[in-house]
Design a protein around this motif. Structure first.
Motif, PDB file in Angstrom:
ATOM      1  N   GLU A 274     -11.740 -38.369  65.795  1.00  0.00           N
ATOM      2  CA  GLU A 274     -10.705 -38.978  66.654  1.00  0.00           C
ATOM      3  C   GLU A 274      -9.390 -39.117  65.894  1.00  0.00           C
ATOM      4  OE1 GLU A 274     -13.971 -41.367  69.313  1.00  0.00           O
ATOM      5  OE2 GLU A 274     -12.654 -42.532  67.978  1.00  0.00           O
ATOM      6  N   ALA A 275      -9.528 -39.310  64.575  1.00  0.00           N
ATOM      7  CA  ALA A 275      -8.317 -39.471  63.747  1.00  0.00           C
ATOM      8  C   ALA A 275      -7.780 -38.114  63.276  1.00  0.00           C
ATOM      9  CB  ALA A 275      -8.622 -40.367  62.562  1.00  0.00           C
ATOM     10  N   GLY A 276      -8.389 -37.034  63.741  1.00  0.00           N
ATOM     11  CA  GLY A 276      -7.816 -35.709  63.474  1.00  0.00           C
ATOM     12  C   GLY A 276      -8.470 -34.902  62.370  1.00  0.00           C
ATOM     13  N   THR A 277      -9.558 -35.425  61.756  1.00  0.00           N
ATOM     14  CA  THR A 277     -10.240 -34.653  60.720  1.00  0.00           C
ATOM     15  C   THR A 277     -11.401 -33.880  61.350  1.00  0.00           C
ATOM     16  OG1 THR A 277      -9.700 -36.258  59.022  1.00  0.00           O
ATOM     17  CG2 THR A 277     -11.549 -34.797  58.553  1.00  0.00           C
ATOM     18  N   SER A 278     -11.359 -32.578  61.202  1.00  0.00           N
ATOM     19  CA  SER A 278     -12.399 -31.758  61.819  1.00  0.00           C
ATOM     20  C   SER A 278     -13.642 -31.750  60.928  1.00  0.00           C
ATOM     21  CB  SER A 278     -11.849 -30.342  62.000  1.00  0.00           C
ATOM     22  OG  SER A 278     -12.705 -29.601  62.805  1.00  0.00           O
ATOM     23  N   ALA A 279     -14.662 -32.497  61.345  1.00  0.00           N
ATOM     24  CA  ALA A 279     -15.909 -32.581  60.572  1.00  0.00           C
ATOM     25  C   ALA A 279     -17.060 -32.751  61.560  1.00  0.00           C
ATOM     26  CB  ALA A 279     -15.851 -33.764  59.617  1.00  0.00           C
ATOM     27  N   TYR A 280     -18.176 -32.106  61.268  1.00  0.00           N
ATOM     28  CA  TYR A 280     -19.325 -32.149  62.175  1.00  0.00           C
ATOM     29  C   TYR A 280     -20.585 -32.365  61.357  1.00  0.00           C
ATOM     30  CZ  TYR A 280     -16.044 -30.442  65.605  1.00  0.00           C
ATOM     31  OH  TYR A 280     -14.968 -30.335  66.446  1.00  0.00           O
ATOM     32  N   LEU A 281     -21.572 -33.000  61.986  1.00  0.00           N
ATOM     33  CA  LEU A 281     -22.747 -33.378  61.201  1.00  0.00           C
ATOM     34  C   LEU A 281     -23.992 -32.578  61.575  1.00  0.00           C
ATOM     35  CD1 LEU A 281     -24.818 -35.341  63.080  1.00  0.00           C
ATOM     36  CD2 LEU A 281     -22.752 -36.730  63.008  1.00  0.00           C
ATOM     37  N   THR A 282     -24.934 -32.612  60.652  1.00  0.00           N
ATOM     38  CA  THR A 282     -26.260 -32.068  60.906  1.00  0.00           C
ATOM     39  C   THR A 282     -27.266 -32.964  60.198  1.00  0.00           C
ATOM     40  OG1 THR A 282     -27.637 -30.086  60.856  1.00  0.00           O
ATOM     41  CG2 THR A 282     -26.226 -30.432  58.941  1.00  0.00           C
ATOM     42  N   SER A 295     -12.823 -27.006  53.280  1.00  0.00           N
ATOM     43  CA  SER A 295     -12.527 -27.582  51.966  1.00  0.00           C
ATOM     44  C   SER A 295     -11.399 -28.602  51.969  1.00  0.00           C
ATOM     45  CB  SER A 295     -12.141 -26.475  51.006  1.00  0.00           C
ATOM     46  OG  SER A 295     -13.246 -26.111  50.301  1.00  0.00           O
ATOM     47  N   GLY A 296     -10.362 -28.312  52.732  1.00  0.00           N
ATOM     48  CA  GLY A 296      -9.193 -29.180  52.762  1.00  0.00           C
ATOM     49  C   GLY A 296      -9.503 -30.592  53.240  1.00  0.00           C
ATOM     50  N   ASN A 297     -10.632 -30.785  53.890  1.00  0.00           N
ATOM     51  CA  ASN A 297     -10.951 -32.101  54.452  1.00  0.00           C
ATOM     52  C   ASN A 297     -11.997 -32.889  53.662  1.00  0.00           C
ATOM     53  OD1 ASN A 297      -9.201 -32.318  56.649  1.00  0.00           O
ATOM     54  ND2 ASN A 297     -10.476 -30.929  57.869  1.00  0.00           N
ATOM     55  N   GLN A 299     -11.907 -34.628  50.921  1.00  0.00           N
ATOM     56  CA  GLN A 299     -11.497 -35.966  50.482  1.00  0.00           C
ATOM     57  C   GLN A 299     -11.475 -36.973  51.635  1.00  0.00           C
ATOM     58  OE1 GLN A 299      -7.906 -35.889  48.138  1.00  0.00           O
ATOM     59  NE2 GLN A 299      -8.134 -38.076  47.691  1.00  0.00           N
ATOM     60  N   ASN A 300     -10.930 -36.544  52.781  1.00  0.00           N
ATOM     61  CA  ASN A 300     -10.903 -37.424  53.970  1.00  0.00           C
ATOM     62  C   ASN A 300     -12.298 -37.886  54.336  1.00  0.00           C
ATOM     63  OD1 ASN A 300      -8.232 -37.140  54.306  1.00  0.00           O
ATOM     64  ND2 ASN A 300      -8.322 -35.840  56.143  1.00  0.00           N
ATOM     65  N   VAL A 301     -13.236 -36.933  54.335  1.00  0.00           N
ATOM     66  CA  VAL A 301     -14.604 -37.258  54.742  1.00  0.00           C
ATOM     67  C   VAL A 301     -15.224 -38.214  53.725  1.00  0.00           C
ATOM     68  CG1 VAL A 301     -16.918 -36.302  55.122  1.00  0.00           C
ATOM     69  CG2 VAL A 301     -14.914 -35.073  55.973  1.00  0.00           C
ATOM     70  N   GLN A 302     -15.055 -37.907  52.450  1.00  0.00           N
ATOM     71  CA  GLN A 302     -15.658 -38.764  51.421  1.00  0.00           C
ATOM     72  C   GLN A 302     -15.096 -40.185  51.484  1.00  0.00           C
ATOM     73  OE1 GLN A 302     -15.224 -36.247  47.804  1.00  0.00           O
ATOM     74  NE2 GLN A 302     -17.369 -36.795  47.538  1.00  0.00           N
ATOM     75  N   GLU A 303     -13.779 -40.273  51.663  1.00  0.00           N
ATOM     76  CA  GLU A 303     -13.169 -41.608  51.714  1.00  0.00           C
ATOM     77  C   GLU A 303     -13.684 -42.414  52.898  1.00  0.00           C
ATOM     78  OE1 GLU A 303      -9.113 -40.540  49.292  1.00  0.00           O
ATOM     79  OE2 GLU A 303      -8.931 -41.014  51.442  1.00  0.00           O
ATOM     80  N   ALA A 304     -13.839 -41.752  54.018  1.00  0.00           N
ATOM     81  CA  ALA A 304     -14.296 -42.454  55.220  1.00  0.00           C
ATOM     82  C   ALA A 304     -15.724 -42.965  55.046  1.00  0.00           C
ATOM     83  CB  ALA A 304     -14.223 -41.513  56.420  1.00  0.00           C
TER      84      ALA A 304
END
Ligand code: PMV
Length: 330
Positions: A274-282, A295-297, A299-304
């Motif tokens: 929702e905040a604009g970071t494209s990440a999907y789970l499995t 790759s570019g995301n 850090q965003n994912v880890q921080e969240a």
């Protein structure tokens, strides 16, 4: 011919899941499936066949394995002995480079490395197709750990399993993706993947629906991979994993691999998007979540995920290499 050999294989994460068998004995999957081999977790195995042994001996991370593990490996080696026409038992020494906190089973990398080392030790064919077919009979997902990068395991149609093996779809440097593993603690004894898929196939009223949609997901995921369309790819792989997990609740008796903290991670991934970071789970057959992103995301994912309760740190994996034979003892 030498009777000793060593091999290393890397673990893999299914992106389109194998969940249900068309043959229990030969371990043939009911649906085509797709994975990414991971660069961080691997097994190195040395096998020595020798007529002096009275039974197979198994060491894992320098400790003698328990009887259940030994018997499973021994049964697998029986296939290989039959193929090689020998009755010699083996001394097997395995090293799993896999933090326990990662919650990863070592069966995929373990049986891939074992199939390769044992085949080479006995002079059996060591081409990738033969090894993938063989590894499959130790653990289905092991068939995919023969190859690096992105891999498909073809379900095949024959009754003898000869056409059911893994093939590479794209090399590891094809797409700069990361899979961030998020370990979630569990105290409960998990239903094994073998028992879990058997129960879902035998009792879930939604099982046929799962199979039909898994085939569609498999085709669509490969198209998205070819186009390097991350949003399309991510949506498909996340939905596929959630459909697999939905089957468990509809089985008889019902079960789930999820823990309370699993849900918190799922919500966080949604918030990230929702905040604009494209990440999907499995998720595999356990409470851990793995988040796929470009790759570019990372850090965003880890921080969240960092501040979430119940999450014990994250581990970043990249597409990993295929099987290698080692000249020394590993
Ligand atoms: O190969 P097994 O018996 O460990 O089963 C694997 C099941 C899943 O990890 C949930 C899915 C998959 O395709 O790896």
């Amino acid at each position: 011919m030498t009777n000793k050999a060593s091999a290393r294989a890397y673990s893999n994460m299914a992106l389109i899941k194998y969940w249900g068998k068309r043959d229990e004995t030969l371990i043939l999957p009911a649906n085509n499936n797709l994975s990414m081999t991971l660069n961080r977790f691997y097994t190195t195995t040395t096998v020595t066949f020798d007529s002096v042994h009275k039974k197979d001996i198994l060491y894992i991370n320098h400790k003698e394995a328990n009887e259940k593990e030994r018997v499973r490996v021994s049964r697998f080696l029986d296939h290989i002995r039959t193929l090689a026409n020998t009755t010699d038992y083996a001394y097997v020494s395995s090293w799993n480079e896999m933090p326990t906190a990662a919650g990863f089973g070592s069966s995929a990398s373990g049986f891939a490395a074992l199939a390769a080392a044992a085949s080479q030790a006995l002079g059996l064919p060591c081409d990738n197709t033969s090894l993938s077919r063989l590894a499959r009979q130790g653990s289905g997902s092991a068939s995919r750990s023969i190859h690096g990068g992105f891999v498909e395991w073809r379900k095949g149609v024959g009754y003898d399993g000869m056409d059911s093996y893994a093939v590479p779809v794209a090399p590891r440097d094809y797409w700069d993706l990361a899979l961030i593993v998020v370990p979630v603690a569990t105290e409960r004894k998990l239903v094994s993947s073998r028992e879990g898929m058997r129960r879902c196939a035998a009792t879930s009223p939604y099982y046929q629906g799962w199979l039909d949609s898994a085939e569609r997901d498999f085709v669509a995921a490969k198209e998205a991979l070819q186009a390097k369309d991350f949003t399309a790819f991510g949506k498909i792989i996340e939905a596929n994993a959630l459909k697999m997990h939905a089957l468990t609740l509809s089985a008889d008796p019902p079960f789930t691999y999820w823990q309370e903290d699993t849900l918190a991670v799922l919500r966080e991934v949604e918030t990230l998007r929702e905040a604009g970071t494209s990440a999907y789970l499995t998720m595999d057959a356990g409470p851990n979540v793995a988040v796929l992103c470009e790759s570019g995301n990372i850090q965003n994912v880890q921080e969240a995920l960092y501040d979430l309760d119940g999450v014990g740190g994250t581990m970043v994996c990249r597409p990993g290499p295929g099987l290698t034979f080692l000249d020394d003892d590993g």
